[in-house]
Design a protein around this motif. Structure first.
Motif, PDB file in Angstrom:
ATOM      1  N   SER A  81     -31.431 -38.341  82.239  1.00 36.03           N
ATOM      2  CA  SER A  81     -32.679 -38.542  82.981  1.00 36.03           C
ATOM      3  C   SER A  81     -32.785 -40.008  83.398  1.00 36.03           C
ATOM      4  O   SER A  81     -32.044 -40.869  82.896  1.00 36.03           O
ATOM      5  CB  SER A  81     -33.874 -38.190  82.093  1.00 36.03           C
ATOM      6  N   GLU A  82     -33.724 -40.298  84.266  1.00 33.87           N
ATOM      7  CA  GLU A  82     -33.966 -41.690  84.648  1.00 33.87           C
ATOM      8  C   GLU A  82     -34.391 -42.495  83.422  1.00 33.87           C
ATOM      9  O   GLU A  82     -34.020 -43.667  83.302  1.00 33.87           O
ATOM     10  CB  GLU A  82     -35.022 -41.763  85.763  1.00 33.87           C
ATOM     11  N   ASP A  83     -35.135 -41.880  82.503  1.00 30.86           N
ATOM     12  CA  ASP A  83     -35.535 -42.572  81.273  1.00 30.86           C
ATOM     13  C   ASP A  83     -34.317 -42.958  80.431  1.00 30.86           C
ATOM     14  O   ASP A  83     -34.275 -44.058  79.864  1.00 30.86           O
ATOM     15  CB  ASP A  83     -36.477 -41.700  80.431  1.00 30.86           C
ATOM     16  N   LEU A  85     -31.260 -43.487  81.537  1.00 33.01           N
ATOM     17  CA  LEU A  85     -30.575 -44.574  82.242  1.00 33.01           C
ATOM     18  C   LEU A  85     -31.327 -45.883  82.060  1.00 33.01           C
ATOM     19  O   LEU A  85     -30.719 -46.945  81.859  1.00 33.01           O
ATOM     20  CB  LEU A  85     -30.433 -44.240  83.727  1.00 33.01           C
ATOM     21  N   GLU A  86     -32.640 -45.826  82.115  1.00 36.73           N
ATOM     22  CA  GLU A  86     -33.458 -47.034  81.948  1.00 36.73           C
ATOM     23  C   GLU A  86     -33.295 -47.613  80.545  1.00 36.73           C
ATOM     24  O   GLU A  86     -33.258 -48.824  80.367  1.00 36.73           O
ATOM     25  CB  GLU A  86     -34.927 -46.736  82.253  1.00 36.73           C
ATOM     26  N   ARG A  89     -30.209 -49.515  80.574  1.00 38.23           N
ATOM     27  CA  ARG A  89     -30.401 -50.750  81.342  1.00 38.23           C
ATOM     28  C   ARG A  89     -31.153 -51.817  80.552  1.00 38.23           C
ATOM     29  O   ARG A  89     -30.927 -53.008  80.740  1.00 38.23           O
ATOM     30  CB  ARG A  89     -31.146 -50.438  82.643  1.00 38.23           C
ATOM     31  N   GLN A 105     -25.719 -46.249  86.203  1.00 35.04           N
ATOM     32  CA  GLN A 105     -26.117 -45.352  87.290  1.00 35.04           C
ATOM     33  C   GLN A 105     -25.256 -44.098  87.267  1.00 35.04           C
ATOM     34  O   GLN A 105     -24.101 -44.139  86.859  1.00 35.04           O
ATOM     35  CB  GLN A 105     -25.996 -46.046  88.642  1.00 35.04           C
ATOM     36  N   ILE A 131     -21.228 -41.352  84.768  1.00 39.38           N
ATOM     37  CA  ILE A 131     -22.046 -42.538  84.964  1.00 39.38           C
ATOM     38  C   ILE A 131     -21.133 -43.757  85.014  1.00 39.38           C
ATOM     39  O   ILE A 131     -20.045 -43.760  84.426  1.00 39.38           O
ATOM     40  CB  ILE A 131     -23.130 -42.721  83.874  1.00 39.38           C
TER      41      ILE A 131
END
Length: 178
Positions: A81-83, A85-86, A89, A105, A131
């Motif tokens: 999910s974007e979470d 990936l965040e 990061r 990404q 990724i």
């Protein structure tokens, strides 16, 4: 100074001696005396490994204090999910402390990627995702531990770049001078 770029195959130790393990080592691929790996790449990881005969250059590449970026392609279980990936990061909390922030990404499945022997396990009921992850440290099995910590274990891991050098079109086991 000699600088060698090697595409380390899966299932090869990042050293020249096997210490009685019977596992393949770098001596199978690099016939040059006096060069040593600048950092390591796990036995079950593939891709770019730099070897040099210059101790200062070896330290500049491998020592985390220099923050040299290392970029990996990781085939992970599931769809992050974007979470997730965040979290990668921002930095991930691992047993040995929080990692430095990473670039992460989702990417399309790489084209013209060499087959792995043995191939990764395939499961119809569990999708996988590629990724691209760039880190500036190099803890033991760090990328694998980071992806597992966000719920997406790594199935296949390929280092494609260290600093300014990349694996390019080198096939597994091939090397060239930089």
């Amino acid at each position: 100074m000699t600088l060698i770029l090697l595409n380390k195959p899966y299932g090869v130790l990042s050293q020249f001696t096997d210490e009685g393990s019977g596992k393949p080592t770098l001596k199978t691929y690099i016939p040059l005396p006096g060069v040593y790996p600048a950092g390591r790449l796990d036995f079950d990881s593939e891709g770019l490994l730099i070897l040099t005969d210059d101790g200062r250059e070896q330290a500049r590449i491998a020592d985390p204090k220099h923050k040299m970026p290392k970029t990996y392609l990781a085939q992970v279980e599931g769809i992050p999910s974007e979470d997730a990936l965040e979290t990668l990061r921002r930095g991930v909390d691992l047993k040995d402390g929080r990692t430095r922030p990473a670039r992460a990404q989702i990417i399309p499945a790489p084209e013209n990627l060499w087959p792995r022997d043995p191939p990764i396990r395939y499961r119809k009921s569990v999708p996988d995702t590629w990724i691209e992850l760039t880190i500036t440290e190099g803890r033991n099995r760090q990328v694998r531990r980071m992806t597992a910590a966000v719920g997406h274990p790594t199935l296949r891991l390929i280092r494609i770049r260290i600093g300014e050098w990349d694996v390019g079109k080198l096939a597994p086991g091939e090397w060239r001078e930089a």
